[in-house]
Scaffold this active site. Structure first.
Site, PDB file in Angstrom:
ATOM      1  CG  MET A  83       8.227  46.131  54.622  1.00 37.20           C
ATOM      2  SD  MET A  83       8.363  46.855  52.969  1.00 37.20           S
ATOM      3  CE  MET A  83       8.778  45.411  51.977  1.00 37.20           C
ATOM      4  CG  HIS A  84      13.249  44.677  54.876  1.00 33.02           C
ATOM      5  ND1 HIS A  84      12.998  44.226  53.601  1.00 33.02           N
ATOM      6  CD2 HIS A  84      13.143  46.036  54.823  1.00 33.02           C
ATOM      7  CE1 HIS A  84      12.776  45.269  52.804  1.00 33.02           C
ATOM      8  NE2 HIS A  84      12.846  46.355  53.533  1.00 33.02           N
ATOM      9  CG  ASP A 240       6.582  49.733  56.683  1.00 31.98           C
ATOM     10  OD1 ASP A 240       6.994  49.387  55.555  1.00 31.98           O
ATOM     11  OD2 ASP A 240       7.356  50.057  57.607  1.00 31.98           O
TER      12      ASP A 240
END
Length: 495
Positions: A83-84, A240
């Site tokens: 992520m991110h 995830d």
């Protein structure tokens, strides 16, 4: 008639995993291809998106070579991923710079600026501004690489860059997008106010979908290369952790898992938006409609064992675990702070550092390894405590991730947490399996509860009162050490 197959692809930090799952939800095959992160400056962590695609091609190519008939039976593809990450593209979808990853800590000042620009940021997004999130990264790019920012036409999360290469679509799911700080998490929609605060609009963002919805179909050339039928739909997928939850069946309200991977996560599923941003808890959308989740996140978990293996000259992590198992002496005051990449929950501190405290002439490799296992367990216990501040008590946790294979670590974790740990059969497959389940839902439209069933529990580890008592003093010391060193961590980065 051939059995339908579903392909799940998980873009992790250390590699890409691809799995084939059949109509009975049996794991038919899996393959991986490695990735490495670059750290060109202190606090930085980056990857080249071209490497993501190469690794994906490698992992899927392994599946095709070993299971060509199963690949020809693929009916849907699902994606999950780290992520991110900020993947910046120009108007021709060319990558403008290396992607800035989830464990990059350079944008601490930009976090403060974003909260100044959007006073109700935490209410909108359910989260504090942290350097790992995507939005502060764009403020950093605007300040330090203005020509890159000016050329940015789209910002994609890592797995969504794979989708672009696979389908040509700019699309994302709500669970992953909730980790950008641009999403109004309660409303499950982009927030124009937060986007404007970073100099962006919804035109810079991908279209939003629930994780179980289709977002497009494989390009003809990709389908041919992979050996799958033309026009195979690609599900929106999930970040995830949400994909891992779908994979192990943590979708009912109150169910929870602990992920012991490169990073460490405790994830609790819920049916409402329930933020606790002041304590560093993440409140995100789940991958399924009408579901949200809370997470505590530590940036370094199993990666601490890799670090310690390199530090002590152990052959590998397995060898270091054997040293830990062979250590029978008292650790005394030997404590490890696992903040090798800074920390999120509960400290929100990109300056935090890893520390071994209490070393003596008698400290050996086995004791160091044991201290690492305990330090990670203590950090998980901190995360569980703040999760329960905003919600109800978490009664038990499923365990997934590569670190779940260590029986010793399981005993230490369950005793530090004071909760039973359930180890599911197949839990190590994690997010890739959840991505395959989302692919199936995108194709069949089935009831998610029927598909996303909890995995069968293979074994349960119960807390050991004696072990918990022996660790209690070090747990207190662990918490005191961070408080005592917090100012020093910042001073070290400012020096």
């Amino acid at each position: 008639m051939e059995t339908p197959m579903y392909l799940g692809i998980d873009l992790g930090t250390s590699g890409v995993k691809a799995v084939l799952v059949d109509d009975a939800q049996a794991l038919v095959a899996q393959a991986t291809a490695p990735l490495e992160a670059s750290r060109p400056h202190p606090l930085w962590s980056e990857q080249d998106p071209a490497d993501w695609w190469s690794a994906t091609q490698g992992a899927v190519g392994q599946l095709r070579a070993a299971h060509p008939e199963a690949m020809r039976a693929v009916r849907g593809v699902g994606l999950s991923g780290q992520m991110h990450g900020a993947t910046l593209l120009d108007r021709a979808d060319r990558v403008l710079r290396p992607a800035i990853l989830w464990n990059d800590g350079r944008s601490g000042a930009e976090c403060a600026e974003l909260e100044r620009r959007v006073p109700d940021l935490r209410a909108l997004t359910g989260n504090r501004a942290m350097p790992g999130f995507t939005a502060p990264k764009l403020l950093w790019v605007a300040a330090h690489e203005p020509e890159i920012f000016a050329a940015t036409a789209k910002v994609l999360l890592p797995k969504d860059y794979l989708r672009l290469r696979m389908t040509g679509d700019h699309a994302s799911d709500l669970s992953d997008s909730a980790g950008t700080l641009w999403l109004d998490v309660g409303q499950r929609a982009w927030s124009p106010a937060v986007l404007a605060a970073t100099g962006l609009t919804e035109a810079h963002m991908p279209r939003l979908h629930e994780g179980s919805q289709p977002t497009g179909a494989l390009r003809a050339e990709v389908a041919a290369e992979w050996g799958v039928p033309p026009g195979v739909p690609v599900a929106a997928g999930a970040g995830d952790n949400a994909a891992g939850a779908v994979g192990v069946g943590v979708v009912a309200p109150g169910s929870a898992f602990l992920s012991l991977g490169t990073s460490g996560v405790i994830f609790v599923s819920g049916e409402r938006f329930a933020p606790n941003p002041e304590r560093g808890v993440h409140a995100f959308c789940h991958a399924l409609p009408g579901r949200w989740h809370q997470m505590s996140v530590m940036l370094s978990a199993a990666s601490c064992l890799t670090f310690a293996a390199h530090l002590t000259g152990a052959t590998d992590e397995a060898a270091l675990l054997r040293d830990a198992e062979g250590h029978s002496g008292d650790l005394g005051a030997l404590v490890f702070l696992p903040y090798l990449s800074g920390e999120r929950t509960p400290h929100n501190d990109p300056h935090a550092k890893g520390v071994f405290f209490g070393l003596t002439h008698d400290t050996g490799r086995g004791a160091l390894a044991r201290a690492v296992l305990e330090g990670v367990a203590f950090a998980f216990a901190d995360g569980l405590e703040v999760l329960e501040e905003a919600g109800g008590r978490v009664e038990r946790l499923l365990v997934i991730g590569g670190g779940a294979r260590s029986a010793l670590w399981g005993r230490i974790l369950t005793s530090a947490l004071g909760r039973p740990l359930d180890y599911p059969a197949g839990g190590e497959v994690g997010p890739a399996f959840g991505a395959a389940r989302l692919a199936r839902l995108a194709v069949t439209g089935e009831d998610p509860a029927a598909v996303c069933r909890p995995l069968e529990v293979r074994r349960t580890v119960e807390p050991d009162a004696g072990l918990a008592a022996s660790m209690a003093g070090r747990r207190r010391l662990f918490r005191r050490l961070y408080a005592d060193l917090k100012a020093a961590f910042r001073e070290a980065d400012d020096a």
